[in-house]
Design an enzyme around this catalytic site. Structure first.
Site, PDB file in Angstrom:
ATOM      1  N   HIS A 184       0.832  -1.203   0.000  1.00 21.88           N
ATOM      2  CA  HIS A 184       0.000   0.000   0.000  1.00 21.88           C
ATOM      3  C   HIS A 184       0.874   1.263   0.000  1.00 21.88           C
ATOM      4  CE1 HIS A 184      -2.987  -2.783   2.094  1.00 21.88           C
ATOM      5  NE2 HIS A 184      -3.667  -2.350   1.068  1.00 21.88           N
ATOM      6  N   GLY A 191      -2.443  -1.707  -7.428  1.00 21.90           N
ATOM      7  CA  GLY A 191      -1.467  -2.776  -7.490  1.00 21.90           C
ATOM      8  C   GLY A 191      -1.899  -3.847  -8.469  1.00 21.90           C
TER       9      GLY A 191
END
Length: 309
Positions: A28, A138
């Site tokens: 993250h 991602g």
């Protein structure tokens, strides 16, 4: 949040946005570091979205720790945390959902039929609320990344979608908030996913292009570890996310495996480098120039729009 975003845009600022469900790990934070480089104002959302969980999934037990996340976000230069509750995102009488049809049929779309409708709906809402110029996702959930790109293209959203490679632990395990569910023995077996990907990458580098022959070896590798149960192991065309019997053009090997009670995902795009030391992030945080006066973020935004520092 919408009023704040509009004020940034009116001043000529560029908003970068990282949507998350919180309980941050280094993956993250790497998305946030890229966001910090991609815009003048970096917004991160934390929302455990109930519409993407099936009744038997881990909505109630999904890890949450806002104060920990706030400290981590502040350290990498996040300007605003958007932190809505369920009633703000899905008020009483809510009945509107967004579907991206074809690329969501396979893989997680088969085993988690509610998942992508929930993801595409909440992302559409978040994009309207945060009004970003660029959003960073991602690629660990590669199908989700492809789906978001289709969503943005099909609905003519003026947003750049940036994908970042998976961030991994030193032993190759893809970072995930759900890794916290694993006990020590299951943690060892979780390495079966990344090791199966390395095996597949080696077969590909030696000239193997038959998908089923690669998948047979991948299944054998994962099955050799205790506590593992394969949900899916498939090789798909990255443009359609349909099964590819032969690897031509760009294809992805996508894995979903239950290790004990924990469902983990991982993937390999054939032709990409897959050495563990290259999978760990090399993104370095640059000194972020303070563009906006944080005192301008009014406390009237309440609990849904918080300055990270």
């Amino acid at each position: 949040m919408q009023n704040f975003a509009e004020s940034v845009r009116l001043r000529g600022g560029r908003i970068a946005f990282v949507p998350t469900m919180g309980f941050f790990h280094e993956g993250h934070l790497n998305l946030m570091r890229m966001g910090r480089k991609s815009g003048d104002c970096l917004v991160v959302s934390i929302f455990v979205n109930p519409t993407q969980f099936a009744p038997n999934e881990d909505l109630e037990t999904y890890p949450r720790d806002f104060e920990r996340d706030r400290i981590l976000a502040e350290a990498v230069g996040v300007d605003v945390i958007f932190y809505p509750d369920n009633s703000e995102m899905y008020p009483e009488g809510y009945q509107t959902f967004v579907d991206v049809k074809e690329v969501t049929r396979n893989l997680c779309g088969m085993s988690r039929p509610l998942f992508f409708r929930g993801v595409t709906t909440v992302c559409t809402k978040l994009f309207h609320i945060v009004k970003p110029h660029v959003t960073i996702f991602g690629k660990k959930d590669f199908q989700q990344y492809v789906t978001i790109r289709h969503l943005v293209r099909d609905l003519n959203m003026d947003i750049d979608v940036v994908g970042m490679n998976t961030t991994r632990e030193s032993d190759g395990l893809a970072m995930s908030s759900r890794n916290n569910y694993l006990n020590p023995d299951e943690r060892k077996s979780a390495l079966s996913l990344s090791r199966a990907l390395v095996l597949a990458a080696n077969l590909y580098s030696r000239g193997e292009r038959n998908a089923e022959r690669i998948l047979e070896k991948v299944r054998e590798e994962i099955g050799s570890y205790p506590y593992t149960e394969i949900d899916y192991a498939r090789i798909c065309d990255t443009s359609t996310m349909k099964d590819a019997p032969h690897i031509e053009g760009e294809c992805v090997l996508a894995l979903a495996v239950r290790v004990g009670k924990t469902r983990l995902i991982d993937n390999l795009v054939f032709g990409d480098s897959f050495a563990f030391d290259e999978c760990r992030s090399t993104v370095e945080q640059e000194d972020a120039e303070e563009v906006f006066d944080q005192s301008e973020i009014s406390s009237s935004h309440g609990n849904v729009c918080r300055p990270a520092r």
